[in-house]
Design an enzyme around this catalytic site. Structure first.
Site, PDB file in Angstrom:
ATOM      1  N   ASP A 256       0.835  -1.206   0.000  1.00 37.75           N
ATOM      2  CA  ASP A 256       0.000   0.000   0.000  1.00 37.75           C
ATOM      3  C   ASP A 256       0.871   1.257   0.000  1.00 37.75           C
ATOM      4  O   ASP A 256       1.604   1.529   0.955  1.00 37.75           O
ATOM      5  CB  ASP A 256      -0.873  -0.087   1.272  1.00 37.75           C
ATOM      6  N   ASP A 337     -10.311   4.484  -1.180  1.00 36.69           N
ATOM      7  CA  ASP A 337     -11.017   3.525  -0.312  1.00 36.69           C
ATOM      8  C   ASP A 337     -12.537   3.593  -0.423  1.00 36.69           C
ATOM      9  O   ASP A 337     -13.120   4.677  -0.462  1.00 36.69           O
ATOM     10  CB  ASP A 337     -10.656   3.800   1.147  1.00 36.69           C
TER      11      ASP A 337
HETATM   12  C1  GAL Z   1      -5.375   2.511   2.875  1.00 39.00           C
HETATM   13  C2  GAL Z   1      -5.866   1.360   2.025  1.00 39.00           C
HETATM   14  C3  GAL Z   1      -6.851   0.559   2.853  1.00 39.00           C
HETATM   15  C4  GAL Z   1      -6.141   0.046   4.078  1.00 39.00           C
HETATM   16  C5  GAL Z   1      -5.507   1.195   4.854  1.00 39.00           C
HETATM   17  C6  GAL Z   1      -4.646   0.698   6.002  1.00 39.00           C
HETATM   18  O1  GAL Z   1      -4.487   3.248   2.145  1.00 39.00           O
HETATM   19  O2  GAL Z   1      -6.471   1.880   0.874  1.00 39.00           O
HETATM   20  O3  GAL Z   1      -7.395  -0.480   2.081  1.00 39.00           O
HETATM   21  O4  GAL Z   1      -5.183  -0.907   3.705  1.00 39.00           O
HETATM   22  O5  GAL Z   1      -4.715   1.992   4.036  1.00 39.00           O
HETATM   23  O6  GAL Z   1      -4.069   1.743   6.708  1.00 39.00           O
END
Ligand code: GAL
Length: 527
Positions: A256, A337
């Site tokens: 990520d 998200d």
């Molecule tokens: C975001 C991601 C989410 C989750 C989150 C965790 O950037 O899109 O799906 O993984 O971070 O902090």
């Protein structure tokens, strides 16, 4: 703007909101999925990819009364089946394709299904299906909760429909700023190997536990120094981390972007002003800069002696669908998200996926983010705010889009409706179709959206969606836009029922599509 106009606009907005919630409130959950028969039925993917030499684990997913015994004819050398659990394990030494006949038998009867094993470079030949901790537990995840999730996958029967992965998202590592003592501790050992936090005392033991249930397990990190939640990321330790995940026995890995935004924009990893979650600017348009960290980790994951599904997560920046496969990504997020509202789910599903569709194929999937049915809530779980029909839309659309299906809810709080949404084998079969052709929008007319895709058996799956807050009645005649000709038998996939055949040259199809809802059909040519 004068006060009167402003007041009228506010009243109009309130009326629109009320209309929306009336539509939402008036429909109680209603179950369409028929119960699975007591006789055996083999569900789930009919093709499976593995790399030469990698440990093989595939559990035959089958519904029906237990005890059940399993068989597999023509299993290639190197693989063996446990007839009591349906687990196929071992390893294949050489590249090649094998057609195996799977069998399942119980006191009510027996069934067979053709299964293709492809030993080669590609894995994830159908979109991964499983669970991920983020949308329900977020920073509250723990090994106990992950074990509980794995147990529910088996006990609820979901595993018998092909649900396989149990994925830990952010917060298994120690954190840079949290005041929770279970997240405090060294990020790495003196040799630079990453350390889990106190809630995950035994990562290898956890992976063994999940494998012992016939399931697979996934993990999460960021290419930056910090994950989005401020836990230790992989920057500068990419190779060591890939080795560690493989040593622990992980099968899936989500990477990520997060604080890599700061690195990409030129900051030093030691710079404390690097924000954990700011995606930065450069990665949004500079493809070379955006691909670099994923290419690096993709290479290190490929060097491991196990198959690790690589999930690229950078929210669709710099048109990731055009290069995700080139960095060995098996799936890539096409969006920011998701949350459990109609606005979020429908705009991601309907407005942001079409451009990426041509790039999806077996082994490489567009990922419109995880499912928001059941109890979700990022650490404070509540029942999803999607109406029942919006949930039918969500699952139908994600299956048409060949999306990775990752349940995002607290599965210990399953209710009958949520389970029915996740256990309709004919709907799941659209997602898991071996041809891997993502549906595209073939009709965009007012509030009507129609998505269609080819399936391996020559039929076409079609979703008729209604984006308005009122039910839609149609006498549908535009069959050529669906790519259909001649006489066609529609099958209602949610109800698992054939409907009267329709002559596409002169007939019409009566459709009632609920508010924010869907009618999902499969059309087969009458011979
Ligand atoms: C975001 C991601 C989410 C989750 C989150 C965790 O950037 O899109 O799906 O993984 O971070 O902090």
């Amino acid at each position: 703007m004068n006060t009167l106009i402003r007041l009228s606009l506010a009243l109009l907005a309130m009326a629109m909101l009320a209309a929306n919630s009336i539509a939402a409130a008036s429909v109680e959950p209603y179950i369409l999925t028929p119960p699975a028969p007591a006789s055996p039925r083999i569900n789930g993917a009919s093709v499976f990819g593995v790399r030469p030499g990698s440990p093989f684990l595939f559990t035959i997913a089958a519904t029906g009364d237990r005890p059940m015994s399993f068989s597999a004819q023509n299993l290639p050398q190197g693989l063996k089946l446990d007839p009591a659990t349906g687990r196929i394990t071992g390893a294949l030494a050489m590249k090649g394709e094998h057609i195996v006949m799977l069998g399942a038998k119980n006191s009510r009867g027996s069934v067979e299904k053709k299964f293709r094993i492809v030993c080669g470079d590609q894995i994830a030949l159908t979109p991964p299906m499983g669970w991920n901790s983020w949308n329900c537990f977020a920073q509250e995840v723990s090994a106990d909760r992950v074990k509980a999730a794995a147990n529910v996958l088996v006990k609820s029967g979901l595993a018998n429909h092909g649900w396989t992965y149990v994925n830990i998202d952010d917060f298994w590592q120690n954190n840079r700023g949290s005041d929770d003592p279970t997240l405090h501790g060294p990020f790495r050992d003196t040799n630079g190997f990453v350390l889990p936090n106190a809630r995950f005392p035994d990562m290898k033991g956890l992976a063994d536990y999940v494998h012992g249930l016939g399931l697979k397990i996934g993990l999460y990190s960021s290419p930056g120094p910090w994950t989005c939640g401020g836990c230790a990321g992989s920057f500068g330790h990419e190779q060591q981390d890939a080795q560690t995940y493989a040593k622990w026995g992980f099968d899936y890995f989500k990477y990520d972007w997060c604080s890599y935004g700061g690195i990409c924009d030129g900051k030093a990893a030691t710079d404390d002003s690097i924000s954990s979650w700011d995606a930065g600017e450069k990665g949004k348009s500079d493809v070379e800069a955006a691909t670099h960290p994923f290419r690096l980790m993709g290479k290190f994951l490929r060097e491991q002696k196990r198959d690790i599904v690589f999930s690229v997560c950078e929210y669709g920046m710099s048109e990731v669908w055009k290069w995700g496969a080139s960095v060995d990504g098996n799936c890539w997020r096409t969006t920011w998200d998701i949350v459990d509202t109609w606005e979020s789910m429908s705009s991601i599903g309907f407005d942001q996926q079409n451009q990426a569709a041509p790039f999806s194929k077996p082994g490489n999937w567009n990922d419109p983010d995880m499912l928001v049915v059941g109890h979700v809530g990022w650490g404070k779980p509540h029942p999803t705010r999607l109406t029942p029909d919006e949930q039918y839309t969500h699952i139908s659309l994600w299956c048409l889009l060949s999306a990775p299906l990752l349940i995002g809810c607290d599965m210990t709080k399953f209710d009958a409706f949520t389970l029915s949404l996740l256990t309709n084998d004919e709907v799941i079969a659209v997602d898991q179709d071996p041809l891997g052709k993502q549906a595209t929008c073939v009709i965009n007319d007012g509030d009507l959206r129609v998505y269609a895709r080819d399936l391996e058996d020559g039929s076409r799956a079609v979703g008729f969606f209604n984006r308005s807050v009122k039910p839609m009645e149609l006498s549908f005649k535009d069959f050529s836009k669906l790519g259909l000709a001649g006489k066609q038998t529609p099958r209602d996939l949610w109800r698992q029922k054939n409907l009267a055949a329709v002559n596409t040259a002169m007939g019409s199809l009566p459709l009632t599509i609920p508010a924010h809802g869907v009618v999902l059909y499969k059309f087969t040519t009458v011979k």
